[in-house]
Design an enzyme around this catalytic site. Structure first.
Site, short mmCIF file in Angstrom:
data_model
loop_
_atom_site.label_atom_id
_atom_site.label_comp_id
_atom_site.label_asym_id
_atom_site.label_seq_id
_atom_site.Cartn_x
_atom_site.Cartn_y
_atom_site.Cartn_z
N PHE A 1 0.82 -1.21 0.00
CA PHE A 1 0.00 0.00 0.00
C PHE A 1 0.87 1.27 0.00
O PHE A 1 0.86 2.05 -0.97
CB PHE A 1 -0.94 -0.07 1.21
N TYR B 1 3.31 -7.08 16.93
CA TYR B 1 3.64 -6.11 15.86
C TYR B 1 4.39 -4.90 16.44
O TYR B 1 5.43 -4.49 15.92
CB TYR B 1 2.35 -5.67 15.16
#
Ligand code: UDP
Length: 341
Positions: A11, A151
């Site tokens: 993206f 994460y």
């Protein structure tokens, strides 16, 4: 200029590709297509200045040569998205930590000092209840180490790698904490709220707000993000620094749902969904997340160009066009009077 972009079919990476090809630079993309897609680069199919290696930075033999070619590197390759991180914590650790280390080692061994942008995330601020975050704000994690935080921890490690290689080897590295980036080519599959809301509003499905909708975020258009990263890579003053990148306008998720609904002129209802139902397990959502952008402004003079309304309108119209194209295609396939299919 020679620009290497890991995660360049993803993206944010693909918008960096757009920006640099537009500037006439030569661009080399490395992407394992785990969440990236070839179609994100389709606009440049015939551009001789773009080279793409669909390889994994953790294992690819060509990495050292690719790195030695580059004047500038954007390291965007990462496993992202809350859902993906909950599903595949081992993959997250591998790509986000080993991949970064391998890249920085390759830069070191290349004996050449390109400017490097290493992508980190606002997730590193964790559960700190502050109403806004500057780069010195404490990072707060729960001690019962839920996978939810995998994460954030990998991105924090990436920052430490970046700063260690800067200090130890004099590498020209800036680590960027990206705050909720939105825009064309972002997919909702991995949990991201804006593409999900846009899809729901355009198709008339219920818009699913998790929790009571009072949690807030600050969303930055990806085209602004790409400009900010370019500006940071262009100034030596950013090397050795960690910098917030985003837009400091704050909106609650409940208000976002209304905004998207309004932009799409949609009849969708707004439905509240519990976090447990949404994520399938106990989950810590972050109540507020707004960046202080003083450092970014000081280093680059950066100001966002896209308002949230403009980005949402843009996404709604892109979604409509894609949906229409697919619908027209499907209708054509099923139209018995259409002689040309
Ligand atoms: N969210 C929501 N509905 C959705 C997807 C997400 O209400 O369909 C919420 C999510 O719980 C969070 C916010 O939107 O509070 C932003 O979620 P996202 O995954 O986009 O980003 P992050 O949580 O990493 O900031």
């Amino acid at each position: 200029m020679h620009v290497l972009i890991t995660g360049g079919a993803g993206f944010i990476g693909s918008h960096l590709v757009d920006l640099h090809l537009k500037n006439g630079d030569k661009v080399h993309v490395i992407d394992n297509l785990s969440t990236g897609a070839r179609r994100n680069l389709a606009a440049h199919d015939r551009n001789k200045n773009l080279r793409a290696s669909f390889e994994d930075i953790e294992t690819w033999n060509g990495l050292r040569e690719a790195v030695a070619w580059a004047d500038r590197i954007y390291h965007m390759a990462a496993v992202v998205g809350v859902q993906r991180v909950l599903d595949d914590p081992i993959g997250v650790l591998g790509t986000n930590v080993s991949g970064t280390e391998r890249l920085l080692q390759a830069v070191h061994r290349g004996g050449w000092n390109p400017s490097c942008i290493i992508a980190s995330s606002s997730e590193v601020y964790g559960l700190n209840p502050a109403d806004q975050f500057d780069e010195a704000t404490d990072l707060t994690f729960k001690s019962n180490s839920r996978l939810r935080w995998t994460y954030a921890v990998t991105k924090l490690l990436d920052e430490f790698y970046a700063m260690a290689y800067h200090r130890g080897y004099g590498q020209n590295i800036c680590a960027v904490r990206l705050f909720n980036t939105i825009g064309p080519r972002q997919v909702g599959t991995y949990g991201m709220v804006v593409p999900r809301f846009v899809q729901q509003a355009v198709s008339g499905e219920p818009i699913t707000v998790y929790g009571d909708g009072s949690q807030s975020r600050s969303f930055c258009d990806v085209r602004d993000t790409a400009r900010a990263l370019d500006a940071l890579a262009s100034t030596e003053r950013s090397f050795g620094q960690i910098v917030n990148v985003g837009n400091d306008r704050e909106i609650t998720i409940g208000e976002l749902a209304e905004l998207v609904k309004h932009s799409a002129g949609s009849k969708s209802t707004i439905e509240h969904v519990s976090y447990e139902a949404a994520y399938g397990q106990e989950y810590d959502d972050i109540p507020r997340r707004r960046p202080v952008l003083d450092r970014l402004r000081d280093l680059t003079g950066f100001e966002p160009e896209w308002s949230l309304e403009q980005t949402i309108d843009n996404l709604v119209s892109l979604k409509r066009n894609t949906t229409r194209t697919i619908d027209e295609f499907v209708n054509l396939q099923h139209d018995p009077t259409a002689s040309h299919v």
